[in-house]
Design an enzyme around this catalytic site. Structure first.
Site, PDB file in Angstrom:
ATOM      1  N   GLU A  45       0.840  -1.212   0.000  1.00 58.64           N
ATOM      2  CA  GLU A  45       0.000   0.000   0.000  1.00 58.64           C
ATOM      3  C   GLU A  45       0.873   1.259   0.000  1.00 58.64           C
ATOM      4  O   GLU A  45       0.621   2.199  -0.752  1.00 58.64           O
ATOM      5  CB  GLU A  45      -0.910   0.029   1.238  1.00 58.64           C
ATOM      6  CG  GLU A  45      -1.868  -1.139   1.380  1.00 58.64           C
ATOM      7  CD  GLU A  45      -2.958  -1.181   0.319  1.00 58.64           C
ATOM      8  OE1 GLU A  45      -3.111  -0.216  -0.431  1.00 58.64           O
ATOM      9  OE2 GLU A  45      -3.662  -2.214   0.242  1.00 58.64           O
ATOM     10  N   ASN A  49       1.180   3.973  -3.023  1.00 58.97           N
ATOM     11  CA  ASN A  49       0.843   5.388  -2.798  1.00 58.97           C
ATOM     12  C   ASN A  49       1.957   6.311  -3.283  1.00 58.97           C
ATOM     13  O   ASN A  49       1.701   7.339  -3.920  1.00 58.97           O
ATOM     14  CB  ASN A  49       0.625   5.646  -1.303  1.00 58.97           C
ATOM     15  CG  ASN A  49      -0.808   5.368  -0.876  1.00 58.97           C
ATOM     16  OD1 ASN A  49      -1.670   5.085  -1.696  1.00 58.97           O
ATOM     17  ND2 ASN A  49      -1.054   5.450   0.422  1.00 58.97           N
ATOM     18  N   ARG A 104      -9.054   3.683  -7.674  1.00 59.63           N
ATOM     19  CA  ARG A 104      -8.391   3.595  -6.381  1.00 59.63           C
ATOM     20  C   ARG A 104      -9.485   3.520  -5.328  1.00 59.63           C
ATOM     21  O   ARG A 104     -10.451   4.283  -5.373  1.00 59.63           O
ATOM     22  CB  ARG A 104      -7.480   4.808  -6.108  1.00 59.63           C
ATOM     23  CG  ARG A 104      -6.411   5.070  -7.155  1.00 59.63           C
ATOM     24  CD  ARG A 104      -5.560   3.863  -7.443  1.00 59.63           C
ATOM     25  NE  ARG A 104      -4.967   3.314  -6.233  1.00 59.63           N
ATOM     26  CZ  ARG A 104      -4.479   2.090  -6.148  1.00 59.63           C
ATOM     27  NH1 ARG A 104      -4.531   1.276  -7.181  1.00 59.63           N
ATOM     28  NH2 ARG A 104      -3.958   1.663  -5.028  1.00 59.63           N
TER      29      ARG A 104
END
Lengths: 140, 119
Positions: A45, A49, A104
């Site tokens: 994650e 990002n 997303r």
């Protein structure tokens, strides 16, 4: 304390590379299967990002991952020198996303917080972001 | 370890089944999404079944992909069902709230029985 640092291009295929490296680093600590998956997911994650939001998928830029462990506490820093986060509180909210058109889900930080013991975000607009993921592994 | 995802797609009645394999992360989710959407557009299917039995890893990019396919099925008045999820993937489902709108079942056969196709 054994510390390693990996610097990788902000390229989507490197997300799996980051997971492989973190898994290899923590293997000697003999984590449970669940702990291993939790850490790999949180790293995935944070690196995703950095690539999508930090750099807007400009793969010439780089993302750095530093891993260290003190006894059974693993600390992972993921740093980009991208755009930074304007409002950290909003970014941490579940389902908040600035890129809905990319499908997303807005769950990156929520997943990190769910799977790790502690998550810290340091970000300065225009300078970049460091996400610190801390996991206390259970006794084996 | 398989880093490159492949997705097996089949059609039975009104059900399109997609069985991705490997790691369902940001890099692979885009490819899987394109494969499913392209097959769905060409078919006259209403429902989408995502069989997760060969997925070894998934993060929130996979959740985004599943939400997107849920919306696709919805445009044809169909349903999206996910089968064979691992424990960690199930937790992602709970965190995302996806468990409230997407049906999860243990096996592809159960899903097909539910959706009226055949395995």
């Amino acid at each position: 304390m054994n510390k390693i640092k990996l610097e990788m291009n902000a390229s989507p295929e490197n997300v799996s590379m980051a997971r492989v490296v973190v898994a290899a680093y923590i293997a000697p600590l003999d984590p449970s299967v669940e702990e291993l998956m939790e850490i790999k997911t949180a790293v995935s994650e944070a690196v995703t990002n950095a690539i999508i939001h930090g750099y807007g998928e400009n793969s010439v830029e780089t993302v750095a991952m530093e891993i260290s462990a003190e006894e059974r506490v693993v600390t992972i820093n993921i740093t980009d020198r991208g755009v930074g986060i304007e409002n950290i509180e909003s970014a941490r909210e579940p389902l908040f996303t600035t890129k809905p058109e990319m499908e997303r889900s807005g769950l990156g930080f929520t997943v990190m917080e769910e799977f790790m013991t502690k998550v810290e975000i340091e970000s300065h607009p225009g300078e970049g972001t460091t996400v610190t993921l801390v996991k206390e592994l259970g006794e084996r | 370890m398989k880093l490159q995802s492949e997705t097996k797609i089949s059609v039975s009645g009104r059900v399109l089944t997609a069985a991705p394999s490997g790691e369902l992360d940001y890099h692979q989710a885009e490819r899987i999404r394109t494969q499913i959407d392209s097959a769905f557009e060409k078919s006259s299917c209403r429902h989408i079944l995502i069989n997760m039995s060969n997925v070894s890893f998934m993060d929130s990019s996979g959740i985004g992909m599943i939400i997107g396919r849920y919306k696709k099925a919805e445009t044809r008045g169909g349903r999206l069902v996910v089968s064979n999820m691992s424990d960690v993937t199930s937790r992602l489902f709970e965190i995302s709230g996806l468990s409230k709108i997407v049906t999860r079942v243990d096996s592809a056969k159960t899903a097909m029985d539910m959706l009226g196709g055949t395995t």
